[in-house]
Write a protein that holds these residues in place. Structure first.
Motif, short mmCIF file in Angstrom:
data_model
loop_
_atom_site.label_atom_id
_atom_site.label_comp_id
_atom_site.label_asym_id
_atom_site.label_seq_id
_atom_site.Cartn_x
_atom_site.Cartn_y
_atom_site.Cartn_z
N LEU A 1 -95.12 17.66 14.60
CA LEU A 1 -96.17 17.47 15.60
C LEU A 1 -95.64 16.60 16.74
O LEU A 1 -95.78 16.92 17.92
N ILE A 2 -94.99 15.47 16.36
CA ILE A 2 -94.42 14.59 17.39
C ILE A 2 -93.43 15.37 18.25
O ILE A 2 -93.47 15.32 19.47
N PHE A 3 -92.58 16.13 17.58
CA PHE A 3 -91.58 16.92 18.29
C PHE A 3 -92.25 17.84 19.31
O PHE A 3 -91.84 17.91 20.47
N LEU A 4 -93.31 18.52 18.87
CA LEU A 4 -93.97 19.48 19.76
C LEU A 4 -94.64 18.76 20.93
O LEU A 4 -94.54 19.20 22.08
N VAL A 5 -95.31 17.64 20.64
CA VAL A 5 -95.98 16.90 21.71
C VAL A 5 -94.97 16.44 22.75
O VAL A 5 -95.16 16.59 23.96
N MET A 6 -93.84 15.88 22.25
CA MET A 6 -92.80 15.42 23.16
C MET A 6 -92.27 16.56 24.02
O MET A 6 -92.10 16.42 25.23
N THR A 7 -92.00 17.66 23.35
CA THR A 7 -91.44 18.80 24.08
C THR A 7 -92.41 19.26 25.15
O THR A 7 -92.01 19.54 26.28
N ALA A 8 -93.70 19.31 24.80
CA ALA A 8 -94.69 19.74 25.77
C ALA A 8 -94.72 18.77 26.94
O ALA A 8 -94.75 19.18 28.12
N PHE A 9 -94.68 17.47 26.65
CA PHE A 9 -94.71 16.47 27.71
C PHE A 9 -93.50 16.64 28.63
O PHE A 9 -93.64 16.63 29.86
N ALA B 1 -94.35 5.00 28.19
CA ALA B 1 -92.92 5.08 27.83
C ALA B 1 -92.70 4.61 26.40
O ALA B 1 -91.89 5.18 25.67
N LEU B 2 -93.42 3.57 26.00
CA LEU B 2 -93.25 3.05 24.64
C LEU B 2 -93.68 4.09 23.60
O LEU B 2 -92.98 4.34 22.63
N ILE B 3 -94.86 4.68 23.83
CA ILE B 3 -95.35 5.65 22.85
C ILE B 3 -94.38 6.82 22.75
O ILE B 3 -93.96 7.22 21.65
N LEU B 4 -93.98 7.34 23.92
CA LEU B 4 -93.04 8.46 23.91
C LEU B 4 -91.71 8.06 23.29
O LEU B 4 -91.13 8.76 22.47
N GLY B 5 -91.23 6.88 23.71
CA GLY B 5 -89.91 6.43 23.28
C GLY B 5 -89.83 6.23 21.77
O GLY B 5 -88.87 6.65 21.13
N ILE B 6 -90.86 5.61 21.20
CA ILE B 6 -90.86 5.40 19.75
C ILE B 6 -90.86 6.75 19.04
O ILE B 6 -90.12 6.97 18.09
N GLY B 7 -91.68 7.66 19.55
CA GLY B 7 -91.74 8.99 18.94
C GLY B 7 -90.39 9.68 18.95
O GLY B 7 -89.89 10.12 17.91
N VAL B 8 -89.77 9.73 20.12
CA VAL B 8 -88.49 10.42 20.25
C VAL B 8 -87.43 9.75 19.36
O VAL B 8 -86.72 10.42 18.60
N ALA B 9 -87.38 8.41 19.44
CA ALA B 9 -86.35 7.69 18.67
C ALA B 9 -86.55 7.92 17.19
O ALA B 9 -85.59 8.18 16.46
N TYR B 10 -87.80 7.86 16.73
CA TYR B 10 -88.04 8.01 15.31
C TYR B 10 -87.61 9.40 14.84
O TYR B 10 -86.91 9.55 13.85
N VAL B 11 -88.05 10.40 15.59
CA VAL B 11 -87.73 11.77 15.19
C VAL B 11 -86.22 11.99 15.20
O VAL B 11 -85.66 12.58 14.28
N SER B 12 -85.54 11.45 16.22
CA SER B 12 -84.11 11.77 16.31
C SER B 12 -83.27 10.95 15.35
O SER B 12 -82.23 11.40 14.90
N VAL B 13 -83.72 9.74 14.99
CA VAL B 13 -82.91 8.94 14.07
C VAL B 13 -83.29 9.20 12.61
O VAL B 13 -82.44 9.32 11.75
N ARG B 14 -84.58 9.30 12.35
CA ARG B 14 -85.02 9.28 10.97
C ARG B 14 -85.34 10.63 10.35
O ARG B 14 -85.53 10.72 9.15
N ILE C 1 -81.66 17.75 20.48
CA ILE C 1 -82.06 18.25 21.80
C ILE C 1 -83.11 17.33 22.39
O ILE C 1 -83.05 16.96 23.57
N LEU C 2 -84.04 16.92 21.55
CA LEU C 2 -85.09 16.02 22.01
C LEU C 2 -84.49 14.73 22.53
O LEU C 2 -84.84 14.23 23.61
N ASP C 3 -83.54 14.19 21.77
CA ASP C 3 -82.90 12.94 22.16
C ASP C 3 -82.16 13.11 23.48
O ASP C 3 -82.26 12.28 24.38
N ALA C 4 -81.43 14.21 23.60
CA ALA C 4 -80.69 14.47 24.83
C ALA C 4 -81.65 14.61 26.02
O ALA C 4 -81.39 14.09 27.10
N MET C 5 -82.75 15.30 25.77
CA MET C 5 -83.74 15.49 26.82
C MET C 5 -84.26 14.16 27.33
O MET C 5 -84.39 13.93 28.53
N ALA C 6 -84.52 13.27 26.38
CA ALA C 6 -85.09 11.97 26.76
C ALA C 6 -84.10 11.15 27.58
O ALA C 6 -84.50 10.26 28.32
N MET C 7 -82.79 11.45 27.45
CA MET C 7 -81.80 10.71 28.23
C MET C 7 -81.56 11.33 29.61
O MET C 7 -80.98 10.70 30.48
#
Lengths: 359, 564
Positions: free
Chosen positions: B8-16, B366-379, B387-393
């Motif tokens: 769900l987080i992944f999809l929300v981030m991608t949509a954003f 930024a915090l809400i998005l950032g925590i989401g992306v970081a959590y999904v990509s690390v954990r 891809i999500l992590d790269a996108m965020a950079m």
């Protein structure tokens, strides 16, 4: 091939003394081990020889050249680092060629010697591989080739096998010793693994808290440990405390009074005779203890078995000696394994295997 | 965390990202490539290269970017080597001070530079007083060498980014890698070139890329120097007749292509992990004690660079306190009037309030998005997390001015996102723009935190009966809190001083954030520049406090936030 002489070497980090008046001579062509628990100063001593540290006091000689102040890159030693320290931006051949390039050897010669070195460590054909594509064992071999290819005055090895699995470790022991002997290299090898030291060393030094406690061949150190710490560090042993009674009727053997009877043993040092009344410690190795009846030995340990551990090649028993300590007894692949029981069992030890240490 | 929640987080981030990062860029590109008849055309792009004015702008932007990057390297690399390798007097303090320029907005510093280097400025007065210059014929430093002024200003602002990267790379380097070279006969000098430099190159280039893209698209400094012959300013100038004018979009597209090309090239050459770092350190690195006078030379080097970098801002501070500063080395008389006036001026008060509002909201997003992306990509191990992590950079590689025009393009009348305009209020747009552009810092900061906190800690909590969400909340989040606070503070403070989005998206005085208010005050007559300085000093104090706070919380890891 050089003789390495270390005189009165002292080093302090901050306030603490990490090396304290170390004196040592390592003969040309010798495979010498520095052995000790972590923090004893063995790696620090090696790094002094490599030139990464400058001593606060004392001198280091390579033959008759004083190298104490010589920077590391001018010492001509070949070092194998614990982490291997292979450069990730260079491939295997470039890593190995580095030292020769620094020595400005002609391109042809470099190619030839790199190929030869890789061949020697059985990595022929892998010269163009990236470091990251190698297994741990292969990386270890590259590090060895890189140190050997410059034909170093001496080879310095800092726990080179500690990152390998048990089987590879055994293989590499033989191989490293073989290579050192083949080239007649003076080599100094740092480890905390006593099996490595006992199986490979010509001579070794045991270190504790920045001091050399004992220097000798594996046999000397194992059979005649200088102190209680050495006896314990170099192998499993039983300690029995007692007091010297007298020199026995057998020349060179002494009777020692212990809580469970008199034991007879020999001094760990040919220059020292325990005086009557002197408190001493006896060191008796588990494998020297036997349940057989030794007719010519007065050393009896009556007791009962409280624990039995089957280890495959050996069986280890814990014997509760009457009025005495718990002692380890080791049998090599016995026919019959004794279970723990209340039944009285007697173990014995030969007079030669009871070693008297100063307390 | 359950898998469905991760997805769900992944999809929300991608949509954003699709809506507010990819789509605006697409919208800007579309405007650049679509002719009046709605057909694809290269006419506008080719006009950018054919038109002499535009071509000159691009060329100048490139020159500024190249020299700024080289200049920053020349200052930052020796500084980093000195800091990591040597012990010298004041080392710890100077290491913090040398970072100060980063938090001093160059845009504000330019006001100070003008006060000092103008024809009746401090430098000329000093030279005249010393008898080195004819009072009748003062040199117009800025008039003749405006581009040099811009480059110096930007070098002095941006070198800390390379410094942080290089210092981090150097101290992460396993000392055994250099010792091995020394052992094989390599002296210190050749060791640096053959082993150290190649190994820290990825870090240095990551910083260099950010500096290059930043200076290539910098708008604030050239604007304040009145230098119109760079692309960013040309874009800004054409904003007034935006409706129907495709050229700003075409210019922005060309900038995007240049930045992306540079970013990709450096990633291609230095991004692959084959030459990065070289594993964990096995021996501690000792700093080398230098002979006394060389040690003091290092100290002087650090202090000198810091002083030079802070000088423009000292000018700003002086200007903000000065009654009149004309034809003298330092102002004749000092006053607090401007601070008082600044607080009474309609523009300043509303702009401070606006900036606080925009930045706080942007930080939250930024915090809400950032925590989401970081959590999904690390954990998590779900597909597409890298891809999500790269996108965020990616926002690091995309110039702010491009994003700003993208947002403009996607909210034009008749477009699906027109409602974001809220009439004429840029609130939503600015919040989104700030949040997206500062997201990389928050993601890196949070990801660093998640990497340090072992997942087994969370598993232990689950083992003792905590639901996965509860374990995350009670165990992991408290442990990564310092990273989140630091990332959030950085996002907030950079949003406060953001220039390009603010200049382009806020069109009415009532909605101006601080930066645009400063710019319009500088342009106004009378005590405008003094008022602008006072406002700038407020902004600097603000920024200094927040970044120092982030630095204290994050410690040495501050450098990790500025890696591309």
């Amino acid at each position: 091939m050089v003789t390495i002489t270390i005189q009165e070497l002292t080093k302090r980090f901050g306030g603490s003394v990490v090396l304290s008046s170390v004196n040592l001579q390592i003969e040309a062509g010798e495979l010498f081990f520095l052995l000790g628990p972590s923090g004893c100063g063995k790696t620090t001593l090696l790094r002094h020889i490599a030139g990464f540290y400058t001593p606060d006091e004392g001198k280091i000689w390579f033959d008759d050249e004083d190298v104490t102040r010589l920077p590391a890159h001018k010492r001509g030693t070949g070092m194998m680092f614990q982490s291997y320290a292979l450069w990730p931006h260079l491939n295997v051949a470039q890593n190995v060629a580095f030292g020769l390039e620094e020595r400005k050897r002609p391109r042809k010669e470099i190619e030839h010697r790199v190929a030869e070195a890789l061949d020697q460590v059985k990595l022929d054909g892998l010269g163009s591989r990236k470091i990251q594509q190698l297994s741990g064992g292969q990386q270890q071999r590259v590090a060895l080739a890189r140190a050997l290819v410059i034909r170093p005055k001496c080879l310095l090895l800092d726990e080179p096998l500690s990152n390998l699995d048990a089987k590879l470790r055994l293989e590499m022991r033989t191989e490293i010793r073989h290579i050192c002997k083949q080239h007649g290299l003076t080599a100094i090898y740092v480890t905390h693994d006593r099996d490595e030291a006992l199986s490979m060393a010509d001579r070794m030094a045991i270190m504790e808290a920045g001091k050399l406690v004992q220097v000798g061949t594996p046999t000397e150190v194992y059979r005649n440990p200088a102190t209680r710490m050495v006896a314990e560090f170099i192998g499993e042993t039983n300690f029995v405390e007692g007091r010297t009674l007298r020199e026995s009727s057998w020349a060179g053997f002494f009777d020692v009074e212990t809580p469970f009877g008199t034991l007879r043993g020999r001094s760990n040092d040919s220059t020292w005779q325990p005086a009557p009344g002197q408190p001493v410690v006896l060191s008796i190795r588990p494998e020297a203890m036997t349940f057989a009846n030794l007719t010519d030995s007065p050393n009896r340990f009556p007791g009962h078995i409280v624990d039995t551990t089957y280890l495959g090649p050996t069986v280890q028993y814990l014997l509760q000696v009457q009025n005495g300590p718990l002692m380890k007894v080791c049998e090599i692949n016995p026919q019959e394994i004794r279970p723990p029981s209340q039944e009285e069992t007697r173990a014995m030890a030969g007079m030669n295997d009871v070693v008297i240490l100063r307390k | 965390m359950s898998k469905s929640l991760s997805i769900l987080i992944f999809l929300v981030m991608t949509a954003f990202f699709a809506c507010f990062f990819a789509y605006p860029i697409w919208a800007a590109l579309e405007a650049a490539f679509r002719g009046p008849d709605h057909k694809f055309t290269l006419e506008y792009i080719s006009e950018v290269f054919l038109n002499e004015l535009y071509r000159e702008g691009l060329w100048n932007s490139l020159i500024i970017a190249v020299w700024t990057t080289l200049g920053s390297l020349a200052i930052a690399l020796p500084l980093a080597v000195c800091y990591v390798r040597f012990a010298f007097p004041g080392r710890a303090l100077l290491n913090s001070l040398v970072l100060m320029p980063m938090i001093l907005p160059p845009f504000v510093g330019a006001i100070g530079i003008k006060a000092m280097l103008g024809q009746a400025g401090a430098l000329n007065s000093l030279l005249i007083n010393l008898g080195l210059m004819d009072a009748m014929h003062p040199t117009d430093w800025l008039g003749q060498q405006r581009m040099l002024g811009i480059i110096i200003m930007e070098v002095l602002h941006l070198y800390p980014i390379i410094y942080l990267n290089a210092a981090a790379a150097l101290s992460n380097l396993d000392p055994a890698l250099e010792e091995a070279a020394a052992n094989l006969g390599c002296n210190a000098w050749s060791r640096f070139w053959r082993v150290t430099l190649p190994l820290i190159m990825p870090g240095v280039f990551a910083g260099g890329t950010i500096v290059f893209v930043w200076s290539f698209t910098e708008m604030g400094v050239p604007l304040l120097f009145d230098y119109d012959r760079v692309t960013a300013v040309q874009v800004f100038r054409s904003i007034n007749d935006l409706s129907g004018n495709p050229f700003p979009y075409a210019l922005v597209t060309v900038m995007l292509v240049f930045s992306t090309l540079f970013y990709l090239t450096s990633k291609l050459f230095f991004g692959n992990s084959s030459a990065s770092g070289g594993g964990r350190a096995t021996t501690g690195r000792e700093t080398i004690k230098l002979p006394v006078w060389i040690g003091w030379a290092c100290t002087a080097f650090f202090a000198g660079v810091t002083f030079l970098a802070v000088l423009p801002h000292l000018g700003v501070v002086l200007l903000s306190f000065s009654k009149d500063w004309y034809g003298t080395v330092i102002p004749h008389s000092l006053t607090l009037e401007h601070y008082h006036d600044a607080l009474g001026h309609e523009l300043t008060l509303s702009s401070i309030a606006n900036s606080l509002k925009y930045s706080a909201l942007a930080m939250l997003v930024a915090l809400i998005l950032g925590i989401g992306v970081a959590y999904v990509s690390v954990r998590t191990r779900i597909w597409g997390r890298q891809i999500l992590d790269a996108m965020a950079m990616l926002p690091l590689a995309v110039p702010g001015i491009v994003m700003a025009f993208g947002y403009l393009a996607m909210t034009r009348e008749g477009q699906p996102f027109h409602w974001l305009m809220l009439g004429e209020d840029p609130l939503l747009l600015l919040v989104i723009a700030y949040a997206v552009r500062r997201l990389p810092y928050v993601v890196r900061s949070a990801a660093a935190g998640f990497q340090q906190v072992s997942p087994t800690l969370e598993e232990a909590a689950q083992n003792l009966g905590a639901r996965p969400e509860k374990a995350l909340w009670r165990i992991t989040l408290p442990l990564v809190a310092p990273n989140l606070v630091a990332g959030g503070l950085l996002a907030f403070s950079f949003a406060m001083l953001e220039v390009s989005d603010s200049m382009i998206l806020a069109q009415q005085a009532a909605h101006f954030p601080i930066t645009k208010a400063i710019y319009s005050l500088v342009l106004s007559l009378g005590s405008g520049p003094n008022l602008a300085s006072a406002l700038g000093v407020w902004a600097m104090i603000f920024l200094a406090v927040t970044i120092l706070g982030a630095g204290v919380i994050l410690g040495k890891k501050l450098g990790a936030l500025f890696r591309g």
